[in-house]
Design an enzyme around this catalytic site. Sequence first.
Site, PDB file in Angstrom:
ATOM      1  N   ASP A 193       1.410   4.129   0.801  1.00 29.82           N
ATOM      2  CA  ASP A 193       1.150   4.995   2.427  1.00 29.82           C
ATOM      3  C   ASP A 193       2.162   3.872   3.460  1.00 29.82           C
ATOM      4  OD1 ASP A 193      -1.258   2.721   3.292  1.00 29.82           O
ATOM      5  OD2 ASP A 193      -1.269   3.495   5.422  1.00 29.82           O
ATOM      6  N   HIS A 238       1.063  -1.072  -0.426  1.00 34.05           N
ATOM      7  CA  HIS A 238       0.030  -0.350  -0.160  1.00 34.05           C
ATOM      8  C   HIS A 238       1.077   1.063   0.614  1.00 34.05           C
ATOM      9  CE1 HIS A 238      -4.093  -2.413   1.612  1.00 34.05           C
ATOM     10  NE2 HIS A 238      -2.923  -2.051   0.917  1.00 34.05           N
TER      11      HIS A 238
END
Length: 100
Positions: free
Chosen positions: A70, A68
């Site tokens: 982030d 992901h």
Amino acid sequence: MLNSSSFKVILVGSGDALGTGGRNQTCIWVRYASTAFLIDCGPTSLSALKRFNLNPNELDAILLTHGHGDHFAGIPFLLLDFILTGKRQRPLFIFHPPHL
């Protein structure tokens, strides 16, 4: 057995993907003896490391937990900082799951 005086963990960022509440995305600084590494490197990691007075040039590695953004999108900013400052003198190892 770990000697606690040579082991340090700093939660540089523990926020969600959107930085809700002004919190930085996931980034955990780990130092054991003379080795330093990050667990994940979210997009706010470079500025957060500097805010904590942690020197990115001291990093030996980054361990990514999953794909992901982030959790890994801060890597380009770190690399750009290394290039622009010219202070990086050694390799940076990046460990990641096979799907990355």
